[in-house]
Design a protein around this motif. Structure first.
Motif, short mmCIF file in Angstrom:
data_model
loop_
_atom_site.label_atom_id
_atom_site.label_comp_id
_atom_site.label_asym_id
_atom_site.label_seq_id
_atom_site.Cartn_x
_atom_site.Cartn_y
_atom_site.Cartn_z
N GLY A 187 0.83 -1.21 0.00
CA GLY A 187 0.00 0.00 0.00
C GLY A 187 0.86 1.25 0.00
O GLY A 187 0.60 2.21 -0.74
N TRP A 188 1.89 1.25 0.82
CA TRP A 188 2.80 2.39 0.88
C TRP A 188 3.52 2.58 -0.45
O TRP A 188 3.61 3.70 -0.97
N LEU A 189 4.00 1.49 -1.04
CA LEU A 189 4.69 1.58 -2.33
C LEU A 189 3.76 2.09 -3.43
O LEU A 189 4.17 2.91 -4.26
N ALA A 190 2.52 1.63 -3.43
CA ALA A 190 1.55 2.11 -4.43
C ALA A 190 1.35 3.62 -4.29
O ALA A 190 1.23 4.33 -5.29
N GLY A 191 1.34 4.11 -3.06
CA GLY A 191 1.21 5.54 -2.84
C GLY A 191 2.39 6.33 -3.38
O GLY A 191 2.25 7.49 -3.76
N LEU A 192 3.55 5.71 -3.43
CA LEU A 192 4.73 6.41 -3.96
C LEU A 192 4.64 6.64 -5.45
O LEU A 192 5.33 7.51 -5.99
N THR A 193 3.80 5.89 -6.14
CA THR A 193 3.64 6.13 -7.58
C THR A 193 2.93 7.46 -7.83
O THR A 193 3.18 8.10 -8.85
N ASP A 194 2.06 7.86 -6.91
CA ASP A 194 1.35 9.13 -7.07
C ASP A 194 2.31 10.32 -7.10
O ASP A 194 2.04 11.31 -7.77
N ASP A 195 3.40 10.22 -6.38
CA ASP A 195 4.39 11.29 -6.34
C ASP A 195 5.57 11.02 -7.28
O ASP A 195 6.58 11.72 -7.21
N ALA A 196 5.45 10.01 -8.12
CA ALA A 196 6.44 9.66 -9.14
C ALA A 196 7.77 9.18 -8.55
O ALA A 196 8.80 9.25 -9.21
N PHE A 197 7.76 8.67 -7.32
CA PHE A 197 8.97 8.08 -6.77
C PHE A 197 9.17 6.66 -7.31
O PHE A 197 10.28 6.16 -7.36
N ILE A 198 8.08 6.02 -7.68
CA ILE A 198 8.12 4.68 -8.27
C ILE A 198 7.25 4.69 -9.52
O ILE A 198 6.13 5.20 -9.49
#
Length: 183
Positions: free
Chosen positions: A144-155
């Protein structure tokens, strides 16, 4: 027959349910005719996976740095044990020697190994299947945390698709085998 690297806890204080999961994983790996590649430990889930695999007749390859051999935690019952100079060399060799990766519940070392193979896959340094066995939602918070990082373009979103999450031991091996049969 594939060489499957299993990442998991080496802690001697894990609940019995995780040791049972490790035994089931080792037995399933053997029943499907695969070779186990592991961190070479005889303790915790790591040792339990190897014992389960050997009980089912699987070949086991342990890869361990000398410092851990010196701590007397090496699984000397492994069919083959490769001793490395350090942890980085261990991870490099595990990546090289394996056709696929299966991550069970674990702590920092397990996460380090998972992220190593995942990061190298995102850099197109390999195309080997990566499966996370997530019984009882063990890794739900992490993903869940990693999926959230896609919103900020970190992943990159496509990076998240490089890992398959499975809810059971058979489903995990089905995913690995399907990916190996249809790369």
């Amino acid at each position: 027959m594939a060489r499957i690297c299993v990442f998991c806890a080496s802690s001697t204080r894990v609940d019995q349910r995780w040791l049972d999961l490790a035994t089931e994983t080792g037995k399933e790996l053997a029943a499907r005719g695969h070779t186990l590649v592991s961190g070479g430990g005889k303790v915790g889930m790591m040792g339990t996976v190897a014992a389960g695999a050997r009980a089912g007749g699987a070949y086991t390859l342990g890869i361990m740095p000398q410092v851990l051999v010196d701590w007397e935690v090496a699984d000397m019952d492994s069919d083959e044990m490769i001793v490395t100079e350090g942890m980085s060399a261990r991870k490099d060799l595990m990546l090289e020697q394996s056709d696929a990766f299966l991550t069970l519940p674990g702590g920092l070392g397990t996460l380090d190994e998972l992220f190593e193979v995942w990061t190298t896959a995102t850099l197109a340094l390999h195309t080997k299947p990566i499966v996370v066995l997530d019984p009882d939602g063990f890794y739900t918070g992490l993903f869940g945390w990693l999926a959230g990082l896609t919103d900020d373009a970190f992943i990159r979103r496509e990076a998240l698709t490089m890992v398959t999450v499975a809810g059971s031991v058979p489903a995990a091996f089905d995913s690995i085998e399907a990916a190996l049969d249809h790369p």
